[in-house]
Design a protein around this motif. Structure first.
Motif, PDB file in Angstrom:
ATOM      1  N   LEU A 133       0.827  -1.199   0.000  1.00 48.53           N
ATOM      2  CA  LEU A 133       0.000   0.000   0.000  1.00 48.53           C
ATOM      3  C   LEU A 133       0.868   1.258   0.000  1.00 48.53           C
ATOM      4  O   LEU A 133       0.534   2.253  -0.654  1.00 48.53           O
ATOM      5  CB  LEU A 133      -0.935  -0.004   1.212  1.00 48.53           C
ATOM      6  N   GLN A 134       1.987   1.211   0.712  1.00 48.16           N
ATOM      7  CA  GLN A 134       2.903   2.346   0.714  1.00 48.16           C
ATOM      8  C   GLN A 134       3.437   2.619  -0.691  1.00 48.16           C
ATOM      9  O   GLN A 134       3.510   3.772  -1.134  1.00 48.16           O
ATOM     10  CB  GLN A 134       4.066   2.092   1.669  1.00 48.16           C
ATOM     11  N   ARG A 135       3.806   1.556  -1.393  1.00 54.03           N
ATOM     12  CA  ARG A 135       4.311   1.730  -2.760  1.00 54.03           C
ATOM     13  C   ARG A 135       3.214   2.245  -3.686  1.00 54.03           C
ATOM     14  O   ARG A 135       3.469   3.071  -4.583  1.00 54.03           O
ATOM     15  CB  ARG A 135       4.898   0.413  -3.274  1.00 54.03           C
ATOM     16  N   LEU A 136       1.988   1.786  -3.478  1.00 51.49           N
ATOM     17  CA  LEU A 136       0.863   2.288  -4.265  1.00 51.49           C
ATOM     18  C   LEU A 136       0.674   3.783  -4.022  1.00 51.49           C
ATOM     19  O   LEU A 136       0.436   4.544  -4.967  1.00 51.49           O
ATOM     20  CB  LEU A 136      -0.410   1.518  -3.904  1.00 51.49           C
ATOM     21  N   ALA A 137       0.767   4.205  -2.776  1.00 44.57           N
ATOM     22  CA  ALA A 137       0.626   5.627  -2.458  1.00 44.57           C
ATOM     23  C   ALA A 137       1.683   6.453  -3.172  1.00 44.57           C
ATOM     24  O   ALA A 137       1.396   7.544  -3.698  1.00 44.57           O
ATOM     25  CB  ALA A 137       0.715   5.848  -0.945  1.00 44.57           C
ATOM     26  N   ALA A 138       2.910   5.937  -3.214  1.00 44.96           N
ATOM     27  CA  ALA A 138       3.985   6.650  -3.910  1.00 44.96           C
ATOM     28  C   ALA A 138       3.682   6.779  -5.396  1.00 44.96           C
ATOM     29  O   ALA A 138       3.901   7.837  -6.001  1.00 44.96           O
ATOM     30  CB  ALA A 138       5.319   5.930  -3.701  1.00 44.96           C
ATOM     31  N   HIS A 139       3.153   5.719  -6.004  1.00 46.86           N
ATOM     32  CA  HIS A 139       2.828   5.774  -7.431  1.00 46.86           C
ATOM     33  C   HIS A 139       1.636   6.691  -7.699  1.00 46.86           C
ATOM     34  O   HIS A 139       1.615   7.412  -8.708  1.00 46.86           O
ATOM     35  CB  HIS A 139       2.535   4.372  -7.953  1.00 46.86           C
ATOM     36  N   MET A 140       0.652   6.683  -6.802  1.00 46.27           N
ATOM     37  CA  MET A 140      -0.489   7.579  -6.972  1.00 46.27           C
ATOM     38  C   MET A 140      -0.041   9.033  -6.903  1.00 46.27           C
ATOM     39  O   MET A 140      -0.507   9.876  -7.685  1.00 46.27           O
ATOM     40  CB  MET A 140      -1.549   7.287  -5.901  1.00 46.27           C
ATOM     41  N   ALA A 141       0.851   9.340  -5.968  1.00 46.59           N
ATOM     42  CA  ALA A 141       1.365  10.703  -5.847  1.00 46.59           C
ATOM     43  C   ALA A 141       2.128  11.097  -7.104  1.00 46.59           C
ATOM     44  O   ALA A 141       1.988  12.220  -7.622  1.00 46.59           O
ATOM     45  CB  ALA A 141       2.259  10.820  -4.612  1.00 46.59           C
ATOM     46  N   GLN A 142       2.938  10.172  -7.623  1.00 45.80           N
ATOM     47  CA  GLN A 142       3.709  10.443  -8.841  1.00 45.80           C
ATOM     48  C   GLN A 142       2.791  10.707 -10.026  1.00 45.80           C
ATOM     49  O   GLN A 142       2.999  11.662 -10.795  1.00 45.80           O
ATOM     50  CB  GLN A 142       4.629   9.265  -9.146  1.00 45.80           C
ATOM     51  N   ASP A 143       1.782   9.861 -10.200  1.00 47.36           N
ATOM     52  CA  ASP A 143       0.868  10.012 -11.326  1.00 47.36           C
ATOM     53  C   ASP A 143       0.109  11.333 -11.239  1.00 47.36           C
ATOM     54  O   ASP A 143      -0.075  12.025 -12.251  1.00 47.36           O
ATOM     55  CB  ASP A 143      -0.116   8.844 -11.379  1.00 47.36           C
ATOM     56  N   ALA A 144      -0.345  11.675 -10.030  1.00 47.91           N
ATOM     57  CA  ALA A 144      -1.075  12.925  -9.850  1.00 47.91           C
ATOM     58  C   ALA A 144      -0.181  14.117 -10.154  1.00 47.91           C
ATOM     59  O   ALA A 144      -0.574  15.046 -10.877  1.00 47.91           O
ATOM     60  CB  ALA A 144      -1.620  13.021  -8.427  1.00 47.91           C
TER      61      ALA A 144
END
Length: 255
Positions: free
Chosen positions: A24-35
């Motif tokens: 989930l932490q890695r997903l959060a990092a990718h979501m932040a990057q995409d945004a």
């Protein structure tokens, strides 16, 4: 962090893992990057209408993801991870490209918090502070986030066609890496070693940094880090990066 980048090093306990698992932490990092990437592109295009629409859409998606967490503290941590990630992308790009602000980023960060009541805001602030309270907290998020920020700026550097621009990005990226090592005495150099390993892997696997200027700026980045760091940090950092590259090469030969 895996064995290729950290050797036999044992990670400190992640005090936030119970609320946010590594995946989930890695997903959060990718979501932040995409945004951030979407907002940055629209900001460069000066498309105010599309930018406003993107802020609203990204805000709704983020809030839905936050609400899906189990419990108030877990929801607060999800929001804190997203906010921290988007903010760090914005800060890095402002530093690298000499920007004073990125309006879309500020708007999205405001949107994420504009409907929090006093109690929810307090929980958010607590979890936001907890991320930086200990180096091991949210370490998978930190690894994914910093690796991708560093790689994005390196790609911008090697894409530069003007020497002064490449040198400016190289200096900014090197300064960020040194600041990370200074801010995180235990894990900072390991996060930088991970990024350096991935830079080398991109060069090997994708023939990145294929122009003379790209090669020179990449070599200058590595040389500047080695020169700026004390030997007791530089040596294990570069050794860790090289070990990851060797392990990748060996795995390729096996397959």
């Amino acid at each position: 962090m895996n064995d290729d980048t950290a050797g036999a090093f044992a990670l400190p306990a992640d005090g936030l893992a119970a609320l946010a698992a590594p995946e989930l932490q890695r997903l959060a990092a990718h979501m932040a990057q995409d945004a951030f990437g979407r907002l940055f592109r629209l900001t460069l295009a000066a498309d105010i209408e599309a930018l406003d629409a993107a802020v609203g859409e990204l805000g709704r998606r983020a809030k839905n993801w936050v609400r899906a967490a189990d419990g108030e503290q877990a929801r607060a941590l999800r929001l804190a991870l997203l906010a921290a990630g988007i903010d760090q992308w914005g800060l890095a790009y402002c530093q690298a490209f000499g920007l004073s602000a990125i309006p879309g980023v500020s708007a999205l960060l405001g949107t994420l918090r504009n409907d929090l009541d006093a109690a929810a805001e307090a929980r958010f602030q607590q979890q936001f502070a907890a991320i930086e309270a200990a180096e091991g907290n949210a370490v998978d998020f930190k690894m994914e986030l910093r690796r991708n920020i560093h790689l994005a700026l390196w790609h911008a550097m090697i894409a530069s066609e003007v020497g002064e621009e490449a040198q400016a990005l190289q200096a900014a990226l090197g300064s960020m890496m040194l600041a990370l090592i200074g801010r995180m005495p235990l894990l900072g150099w390991r996060l930088v070693a991970d990024a350096l390993a991935h830079i080398q892997l991109r060069c090997l696997a994708e023939a990145a940094a294929s122009t003379e200027l790209a090669r020179e700026s990449t070599e200058a980045l590595f040389a500047a880090l080695r020169k700026a760091l004390p030997q007791e940090i530089a040596e294990p950092m570069f050794a860790s990066a090289n070990q990851a590259v060797i392990a990748w090469q060996q795995s390729r030969r096996l397959h």
